[in-house]
Design an enzyme around this catalytic site. Sequence first.
Site, PDB file in Angstrom:
ATOM      1  CG  ASP A 147      -8.901 -11.232 -19.836  1.00 48.86           C
ATOM      2  OD1 ASP A 147      -8.322 -12.292 -19.511  1.00 48.86           O
ATOM      3  OD2 ASP A 147      -9.597 -11.119 -20.857  1.00 48.86           O
ATOM      4  CG  HIS A 154      -2.211   0.718   1.001  1.00 48.88           C
ATOM      5  ND1 HIS A 154      -2.318   1.824   0.186  1.00 48.88           N
ATOM      6  CD2 HIS A 154      -3.455   0.505   1.496  1.00 48.88           C
ATOM      7  CE1 HIS A 154      -3.569   2.256   0.183  1.00 48.88           C
ATOM      8  NE2 HIS A 154      -4.272   1.472   0.970  1.00 48.88           N
TER       9      HIS A 154
END
Length: 428
Positions: free
Chosen positions: A371, A165
């Site tokens: 994807d 993060h």
Amino acid sequence: MTASAAPTVARSAPELVPPAGPTPGGTLPLSSIDKTAAVRVSVDFVQVFPPAAGAAVGDQGAAVAAMRDGFARALVPYYPVAGRIADASPGEPVVECTGQGVWFVEAAASCALADVNNLERPLLIPKDELLPRPPPEEKLEDLIVMAQVTKFTCGGFAVGICFSHLVFDGQGAAQFLKAAGEMARGLPAPSVAPVWDRDAIPDPPKLPRGPPPSFTAFSFVTQVVDIPPESIARIKDEFGAATGQTCSTFDAVTAVVFKCRALAAGLPDDAEVRLGFAASTRHLLQGVLPSVEGYYGNCVYPVGITRTSKAIREAPLPEVIGVMRGAKEALTARFTDWMHGGAKEDHYNVPLDYGTVTVSDWSRVGFNEVDYGFGEPGYVFTVNDHVNIVASVIYLKPPTPKRGIRLMLRCVEEPHAAAFADELAKYE
């Protein structure tokens, strides 16, 4: 797999995937938002990919090889991700562009996705078996991205991702993963060119932090609730009828959670109840960054609401939605003040008691649109069951083909769980 056999996951040893070509070296700074908004922790989540129509189980090896190649190729334009987090001085993290690469784990489950309820809660495979971890000589907090792809006997996959993060917010991490997917599918370059430029973000004077927050270890109960589109539309219509205005899905659903929790949590009338969330500030960095579209660092600023428990319990829902909208509308002025050094208080410092709940919206950051070559995920979920210092709500997209919002809740302890579920059920 027989009905009585527990599913198992066999994992290969983690392997480094280095960039597919030469990359620059050197040290890169992190932004003031990276260092203020984020701590040096890893964020874990899992993408669930149902079997692609017409795909054979025997094709899985080739699909994983293409995915690995996609990561290698994406690490050329995203070369800082192949590096390591280091300390230029105490408390001053930077990225060393070492070009080492990202850790990648291949795994195979002994079952089909359907045998483990498509990885819905409660998980029938321990979460640690779905997530990548580095070899013991590597420090987890120094790594920027890791991936584990687990093959299932039905031809489906689960991809566990661990990201820092400190280097990415959710939208930034999704941008990198989309690029890896595009490379895996044979595109010559990412559709969005990456932008580092962390030093373009202003670095205002540090505000005095005051004493560190005191931590209480709560025993939050995990609850999963789906709010269907019909309920969301009804809440929005109610707000529109009361005010003549429109509101977002986030406003509507967050107001419901805030109100239901106040009704269920058993706090005294005069107790403070607080709601906090990190709002995107990408739109406010136009003209500050060379390109906002490709920037993949942290672009968030905290928004907070504080009221008494009685006020939120008794307020009509449209009024609570109005409070949400007012807090969001104040974001521009507050963030601009912060950038120019005019902020008078540290908005990152929030009391961590039972009255506080934090909200994270994972439904729109882009993890559902990645994807790797075997279609988009049917479901993405975060793995945060160990967080017990502050109540949390995470918005997810429910598993395909459901629509609406899935709430992953760790909001209340056991004595208040049934009442909280009853209040939320009014909106299911």
